[in-house]
Design a protein around this motif. Sequence first.
Motif, PDB file in Angstrom:
ATOM      1  N   GLU A  50      31.667  35.338  30.424  1.00  0.00           N
ATOM      2  CA  GLU A  50      30.842  36.469  30.810  1.00  0.00           C
ATOM      3  C   GLU A  50      31.660  37.737  31.064  1.00  0.00           C
ATOM      4  OE1 GLU A  50      27.411  33.610  32.824  1.00  0.00           O
ATOM      5  OE2 GLU A  50      28.396  35.127  34.068  1.00  0.00           O
ATOM      6  N   VAL A  51      32.909  37.586  31.493  1.00  0.00           N
ATOM      7  CA  VAL A  51      33.776  38.753  31.692  1.00  0.00           C
ATOM      8  C   VAL A  51      34.363  39.226  30.371  1.00  0.00           C
ATOM      9  CG1 VAL A  51      35.927  39.548  32.746  1.00  0.00           C
ATOM     10  CG2 VAL A  51      34.302  38.203  34.091  1.00  0.00           C
ATOM     11  N   GLY A  52      34.771  38.284  29.530  1.00  0.00           N
ATOM     12  CA  GLY A  52      35.382  38.635  28.259  1.00  0.00           C
ATOM     13  C   GLY A  52      36.889  38.818  28.375  1.00  0.00           C
ATOM     14  N   ASP A  53      37.484  39.332  27.324  1.00  0.00           N
ATOM     15  CA  ASP A  53      38.929  39.528  27.259  1.00  0.00           C
ATOM     16  C   ASP A  53      39.350  40.600  28.267  1.00  0.00           C
ATOM     17  OD1 ASP A  53      41.588  39.639  26.542  1.00  0.00           O
ATOM     18  OD2 ASP A  53      41.225  40.634  24.613  1.00  0.00           O
ATOM     19  N   VAL A  54      40.311  40.260  29.121  1.00  0.00           N
ATOM     20  CA  VAL A  54      40.766  41.212  30.142  1.00  0.00           C
ATOM     21  C   VAL A  54      42.148  41.768  29.842  1.00  0.00           C
ATOM     22  CG1 VAL A  54      39.371  40.179  31.971  1.00  0.00           C
ATOM     23  CG2 VAL A  54      41.711  39.336  31.574  1.00  0.00           C
ATOM     24  N   THR A  55      42.694  41.489  28.676  1.00  0.00           N
ATOM     25  CA  THR A  55      44.036  41.939  28.335  1.00  0.00           C
ATOM     26  C   THR A  55      44.161  43.450  28.513  1.00  0.00           C
ATOM     27  OG1 THR A  55      44.243  40.173  26.703  1.00  0.00           O
ATOM     28  CG2 THR A  55      45.802  41.998  26.545  1.00  0.00           C
ATOM     29  N   GLY A  56      45.103  43.854  29.357  1.00  0.00           N
ATOM     30  CA  GLY A  56      45.354  45.267  29.579  1.00  0.00           C
ATOM     31  C   GLY A  56      44.402  45.960  30.531  1.00  0.00           C
ATOM     32  N   LEU A  57      43.378  45.263  31.025  1.00  0.00           N
ATOM     33  CA  LEU A  57      42.429  45.878  31.942  1.00  0.00           C
ATOM     34  C   LEU A  57      42.959  45.865  33.377  1.00  0.00           C
ATOM     35  CD1 LEU A  57      38.967  44.478  30.749  1.00  0.00           C
ATOM     36  CD2 LEU A  57      40.126  46.598  30.079  1.00  0.00           C
TER      37      LEU A  57
END
Length: 272
Positions: A50-57
């Motif tokens: 539900e959050v998805g890819d968090v790379t770099g966030l």
Amino acid sequence: MTQLGDRRVPEGSNRAWWDERVPLHLASAFYDIDGFRAHPDVLRGFETAEVGDVTGLRLLHLQCHFGQDTLSWAYRGATVTGLDFSAPAIEAARALARELDLPARFVVADVYDAPEALAGETFDVVYTGIGALNWLPDLAGWADTVARLLAPGGFLYLAEVHPIQGVLDDDTGNAFVLDYFDHGPHVWEEEGSYADPDAETDANVTVEYHHTLGAVVSAVVGAGLLLESLQEHDFTMTDRFDTLVQGDDGLYRFPPGAPRVPLLFTLRAAKP
């Protein structure tokens, strides 16, 4: 657990409860620190989907305890900050981050003071995990705080115990025994912890609050956030009721054929 009604509660009782339980939780099988050292990712599949890819966030975890979930997001590529009002918990989180060589910042502050403690910094994601909202007296104030912490285009992701859980009987989970609309405060006294019910503890009085699902959604929308998703789930993380059965995925559900009620809910809301 004993409900104490209107008995006067010592100042700082919730913080004392959490401070005392940090070493207890670090040593518990529930948190399995050795397993976390081997693979520092305890996020549940529904959360990451539900959050998805968090790379770099830039991700802020409010009420982070000693940082397992926070560090799990760091392991998945986010730039993370964890915030909690318990100084021993934050000390443990910092030590765990160093040990695992995961980049993370941890800050001691009450959740309502987070914008000032973080000097006005904003984030792409504000995350709050399971078992957090029941400690907060002012839900509208919490939602306003979250909105201040989000950058435009960022979003809140909340995974939380469904409020129905809190008013059902402990044995079967099939009978209502408390008033769903009674916000509290509710004062409780019990030794031990959800991570180790048999542990001997001294700080045993807590003050908690019951927030209905409608109250949560209304607070989030009232803070100017745009509701993107609201999901109710038929599973939970622990054997909250004696009738629950653990599945192969490690989650607990009512047995097949039994009437079900929602046990967790997840919410995602964006800042315009």
